[in-house]
Design a protein around this motif. Structure first.
Motif, PDB file in Angstrom:
ATOM      1  N   VAL A 292       0.802  -1.233   0.000  1.00  0.00           N
ATOM      2  CA  VAL A 292       0.000   0.000   0.000  1.00  0.00           C
ATOM      3  C   VAL A 292       0.830   1.276   0.000  1.00  0.00           C
ATOM      4  CG1 VAL A 292      -1.854  -1.213   1.205  1.00  0.00           C
ATOM      5  CG2 VAL A 292      -0.241   0.161   2.525  1.00  0.00           C
ATOM      6  N   PHE A 293       2.126   1.199   0.251  1.00  0.00           N
ATOM      7  CA  PHE A 293       2.944   2.408   0.324  1.00  0.00           C
ATOM      8  C   PHE A 293       3.494   2.784  -1.049  1.00  0.00           C
ATOM      9  CE2 PHE A 293       4.456   2.904   4.992  1.00  0.00           C
ATOM     10  CZ  PHE A 293       3.149   2.761   5.414  1.00  0.00           C
ATOM     11  N   GLY A 294       3.079   3.958  -1.523  1.00  0.00           N
ATOM     12  CA  GLY A 294       3.648   4.537  -2.730  1.00  0.00           C
ATOM     13  C   GLY A 294       4.459   5.772  -2.367  1.00  0.00           C
ATOM     14  N   GLU A 295       4.738   6.615  -3.346  1.00  0.00           N
ATOM     15  CA  GLU A 295       5.552   7.811  -3.101  1.00  0.00           C
ATOM     16  C   GLU A 295       4.901   8.742  -2.092  1.00  0.00           C
ATOM     17  OE1 GLU A 295       7.624  11.474  -5.631  1.00  0.00           O
ATOM     18  OE2 GLU A 295       6.667   9.794  -6.666  1.00  0.00           O
TER      19      GLU A 295
ATOM     20  N   VAL B  66       5.356   7.397   1.448  1.00  0.00           N
ATOM     21  CA  VAL B  66       6.722   7.585   1.944  1.00  0.00           C
ATOM     22  C   VAL B  66       6.924   9.019   2.404  1.00  0.00           C
ATOM     23  CG1 VAL B  66       9.163   7.614   1.290  1.00  0.00           C
ATOM     24  CG2 VAL B  66       7.708   5.699   0.586  1.00  0.00           C
ATOM     25  N   ASP B  67       6.430   9.986   1.621  1.00  0.00           N
ATOM     26  CA  ASP B  67       6.552  11.393   2.002  1.00  0.00           C
ATOM     27  C   ASP B  67       5.807  11.672   3.302  1.00  0.00           C
ATOM     28  OD1 ASP B  67       8.059  11.911  -0.227  1.00  0.00           O
ATOM     29  OD2 ASP B  67       6.390  12.700  -1.413  1.00  0.00           O
ATOM     30  N   ASP B  68       4.602  11.131   3.425  1.00  0.00           N
ATOM     31  CA  ASP B  68       3.800  11.329   4.633  1.00  0.00           C
ATOM     32  C   ASP B  68       4.504  10.717   5.834  1.00  0.00           C
ATOM     33  OD1 ASP B  68       1.814  11.820   6.457  1.00  0.00           O
ATOM     34  OD2 ASP B  68       0.282  10.599   5.490  1.00  0.00           O
ATOM     35  N   LEU B  69       5.029   9.523   5.643  1.00  0.00           N
ATOM     36  CA  LEU B  69       5.711   8.837   6.736  1.00  0.00           C
ATOM     37  C   LEU B  69       6.940   9.623   7.195  1.00  0.00           C
ATOM     38  CD1 LEU B  69       6.173   5.031   6.934  1.00  0.00           C
ATOM     39  CD2 LEU B  69       8.058   6.519   7.514  1.00  0.00           C
ATOM     40  N   LEU B  70       7.683  10.186   6.256  1.00  0.00           N
ATOM     41  CA  LEU B  70       8.860  10.979   6.616  1.00  0.00           C
ATOM     42  C   LEU B  70       8.473  12.235   7.393  1.00  0.00           C
ATOM     43  CD1 LEU B  70      11.013  10.700   3.386  1.00  0.00           C
ATOM     44  CD2 LEU B  70      11.515   9.739   5.628  1.00  0.00           C
ATOM     45  N   ASN B  71       7.369  12.856   7.008  1.00  0.00           N
ATOM     46  CA  ASN B  71       6.895  14.023   7.753  1.00  0.00           C
ATOM     47  C   ASN B  71       6.554  13.643   9.185  1.00  0.00           C
ATOM     48  OD1 ASN B  71       7.147  15.839   5.615  1.00  0.00           O
ATOM     49  ND2 ASN B  71       5.102  15.408   4.835  1.00  0.00           N
ATOM     50  N   ARG B  72       5.957  12.464   9.361  1.00  0.00           N
ATOM     51  CA  ARG B  72       5.637  12.001  10.711  1.00  0.00           C
ATOM     52  C   ARG B  72       6.913  11.738  11.509  1.00  0.00           C
ATOM     53  NH1 ARG B  72       0.328  10.511  11.391  1.00  0.00           N
ATOM     54  NH2 ARG B  72      -0.905  11.325   9.664  1.00  0.00           N
ATOM     55  N   LEU B  73       7.926  11.190  10.859  1.00  0.00           N
ATOM     56  CA  LEU B  73       9.174  10.883  11.550  1.00  0.00           C
ATOM     57  C   LEU B  73       9.847  12.130  12.109  1.00  0.00           C
ATOM     58  CD1 LEU B  73      10.765   8.184   9.208  1.00  0.00           C
ATOM     59  CD2 LEU B  73      10.185   7.886  11.620  1.00  0.00           C
ATOM     60  N   ARG B  74       9.604  13.263  11.488  1.00  0.00           N
ATOM     61  CA  ARG B  74      10.234  14.512  11.929  1.00  0.00           C
ATOM     62  C   ARG B  74       9.526  15.134  13.134  1.00  0.00           C
ATOM     63  NH1 ARG B  74      10.189  15.201   6.090  1.00  0.00           N
ATOM     64  NH2 ARG B  74      12.277  14.766   5.277  1.00  0.00           N
ATOM     65  N   SER B  75       8.426  14.530  13.556  1.00  0.00           N
ATOM     66  CA  SER B  75       7.687  15.066  14.693  1.00  0.00           C
ATOM     67  C   SER B  75       8.455  14.848  15.989  1.00  0.00           C
ATOM     68  CB  SER B  75       6.313  14.395  14.808  1.00  0.00           C
ATOM     69  OG  SER B  75       5.690  14.752  16.020  1.00  0.00           O
ATOM     70  N   ALA B  76       8.634  15.920  16.740  1.00  0.00           N
ATOM     71  CA  ALA B  76       9.360  15.825  18.016  1.00  0.00           C
ATOM     72  C   ALA B  76       8.557  15.092  19.077  1.00  0.00           C
ATOM     73  CB  ALA B  76       9.723  17.229  18.512  1.00  0.00           C
ATOM     74  N   GLN B  77       7.265  14.913  18.839  1.00  0.00           N
ATOM     75  CA  GLN B  77       6.403  14.303  19.841  1.00  0.00           C
ATOM     76  C   GLN B  77       6.375  12.775  19.771  1.00  0.00           C
ATOM     77  OE1 GLN B  77       2.479  16.043  19.983  1.00  0.00           O
ATOM     78  NE2 GLN B  77       3.245  18.069  19.478  1.00  0.00           N
ATOM     79  N   LEU B  78       7.004  12.197  18.781  1.00  0.00           N
ATOM     80  CA  LEU B  78       6.987  10.747  18.650  1.00  0.00           C
ATOM     81  C   LEU B  78       7.873  10.089  19.704  1.00  0.00           C
ATOM     82  CD1 LEU B  78       7.216  10.076  14.803  1.00  0.00           C
ATOM     83  CD2 LEU B  78       5.190  10.087  16.248  1.00  0.00           C
ATOM     84  N   SER B  79       7.421   8.955  20.189  1.00  0.00           N
ATOM     85  CA  SER B  79       8.248   8.164  21.109  1.00  0.00           C
ATOM     86  C   SER B  79       9.220   7.314  20.296  1.00  0.00           C
ATOM     87  CB  SER B  79       7.352   7.248  21.956  1.00  0.00           C
ATOM     88  OG  SER B  79       6.743   6.267  21.137  1.00  0.00           O
ATOM     89  N   ASP B  80      10.188   6.704  20.977  1.00  0.00           N
ATOM     90  CA  ASP B  80      11.167   5.862  20.284  1.00  0.00           C
ATOM     91  C   ASP B  80      10.498   4.697  19.571  1.00  0.00           C
ATOM     92  OD1 ASP B  80      13.236   7.488  21.075  1.00  0.00           O
ATOM     93  OD2 ASP B  80      13.864   6.204  22.751  1.00  0.00           O
TER      94      ASP B  80
ATOM     95  N   GLN C  86      11.697   0.140  -2.004  1.00  0.00           N
ATOM     96  CA  GLN C  86      11.628   0.872  -3.261  1.00  0.00           C
ATOM     97  C   GLN C  86      12.617   2.029  -3.206  1.00  0.00           C
ATOM     98  OE1 GLN C  86       8.153   4.049  -3.113  1.00  0.00           O
ATOM     99  NE2 GLN C  86       7.311   2.011  -2.785  1.00  0.00           N
ATOM    100  N   PRO C  87      13.028   2.556  -4.358  1.00  0.00           N
ATOM    101  CA  PRO C  87      14.044   3.622  -4.377  1.00  0.00           C
ATOM    102  C   PRO C  87      13.710   4.811  -3.486  1.00  0.00           C
ATOM    103  CG  PRO C  87      13.717   2.773  -6.583  1.00  0.00           C
ATOM    104  CD  PRO C  87      12.670   2.119  -5.723  1.00  0.00           C
ATOM    105  N   ASP C  88      12.453   5.234  -3.472  1.00  0.00           N
ATOM    106  CA  ASP C  88      12.076   6.379  -2.636  1.00  0.00           C
ATOM    107  C   ASP C  88      12.345   6.092  -1.163  1.00  0.00           C
ATOM    108  OD1 ASP C  88      11.253   7.897  -4.762  1.00  0.00           O
ATOM    109  OD2 ASP C  88       9.160   7.273  -4.624  1.00  0.00           O
ATOM    110  N   ALA C  89      12.058   4.859  -0.752  1.00  0.00           N
ATOM    111  CA  ALA C  89      12.265   4.498   0.652  1.00  0.00           C
ATOM    112  C   ALA C  89      13.747   4.459   0.992  1.00  0.00           C
ATOM    113  CB  ALA C  89      11.624   3.145   0.944  1.00  0.00           C
ATOM    114  N   ILE C  90      14.561   3.918   0.085  1.00  0.00           N
ATOM    115  CA  ILE C  90      16.012   3.856   0.319  1.00  0.00           C
ATOM    116  C   ILE C  90      16.587   5.259   0.410  1.00  0.00           C
ATOM    117  CG2 ILE C  90      18.229   3.167  -0.682  1.00  0.00           C
ATOM    118  CD1 ILE C  90      16.788   0.744  -1.878  1.00  0.00           C
ATOM    119  N   SER C  91      16.188   6.134  -0.504  1.00  0.00           N
ATOM    120  CA  SER C  91      16.679   7.519  -0.476  1.00  0.00           C
ATOM    121  C   SER C  91      16.277   8.221   0.807  1.00  0.00           C
ATOM    122  CB  SER C  91      16.132   8.294  -1.685  1.00  0.00           C
ATOM    123  OG  SER C  91      16.571   7.721  -2.895  1.00  0.00           O
TER     124      SER C  91
END
Length: 232
Positions: free
Chosen positions: A119-122, A125-139, A154-159
């Motif tokens: 289910v993950f396309g480009e 991946v972009d949405d997931l990266l934005n979530r990863l940058r959240s300071a409120q996320l736990s480890d 996929q290439p986008d995920a590796i990059s």
């Protein structure tokens, strides 16, 4: 022992809030909370088939997660997660991400990881990266997202993972991203780790990125180690 009723969010509450608002960064309660009704049928009997256990055969991630968060019986949970194998609609990716942010249950997280490649396309991946940058996320929330990203292969995920390893100031997140690249184990993923090691001028096999590379079990990683040992 009777516990006082507290106005705290359950994992289901966290998930439902995330779906409605696009935010699910508040760490949920653990899976061992007691209290709360089960969604089992009144006669206590579930419709157990060869593909899973559920009152009705459902196909959406939102419905499956809602049912899972209400269950208390581990066998029923294991039966229900099998239904995630049928999820292959790319439009389901927001619900998969919210589910990963709402649970540290290893069984459920594993089922969601397996959904990621389907289910993950480009955009995902972009949405997931934005979530990863959240300071409120736990480890564990970051670990969930990075593990799902590693499953995409996929290439986008590796990059995306390579960029985290190369420039993320949070060392723990950088190490998690390196571990995800190692988990991928592809030539491109290993090459990204090698580039990161060279950019950091690493000379010790005890460096976290080098340790991640050692777990890739790829021909390129073994070749790099051979070169490293020649110069140390």
């Amino acid at each position: 022992r009777m516990e006082p009723q507290m106005a705290e969010e359950s994992q289901e509450d966290v998930y439902e809030r995330g779906i409605s608002t696009g935010e699910a960064d508040v760490p949920p309660k653990g899976d061992d909370d007691d209290g709360g009704p089960s969604d089992a049928p009144a006669d206590g009997q579930w419709d157990v088939g060869t593909t899973g256990t559920t009152n009705a055969q459902v196909e959406s991630v939102a419905e499956l997660l809602s049912q899972y968060f209400q269950l208390v019986d581990e066998e029923q949970k294991e039966e229900l997660v099998r239904l995630f194998q049928a999820i292959d609609d790319p439009s389901e990716y927001p619900a998969v991400i919210e589910g990963l942010l709402a649970t540290n249950d290893l069984v459920l997280a594993g089922a969601l990881y397996e959904c990621a490649p389907r289910v993950f396309g480009e955009s995902a991946v972009d949405d997931l990266l934005n979530r990863l940058r959240s300071a409120q996320l736990s480890d564990w929330q970051r670990a969930n997202l990075l593990s799902a990203l590693a499953c995409v292969r996929q290439p986008d995920a590796i990059s995306a993972l390579a960029a985290v390893v190369a420039s993320e100031p949070d060392e723990s997140m950088s190490q998690q991203a390196a571990a995800s690249l190692a988990q991928m184990g592809s030539v491109d993923a290993v090459s990204a780790l090698v580039v990161a090691i060279e950019a950091r001028s690493v000379t010790s096999v005890d460096d976290p990125i080098v340790r991640a590379l050692s777990k890739a079990h790829n021909e390129d990683s073994f070749g790099y180690f051979s070169e490293l040992f020649k110069t140390t």
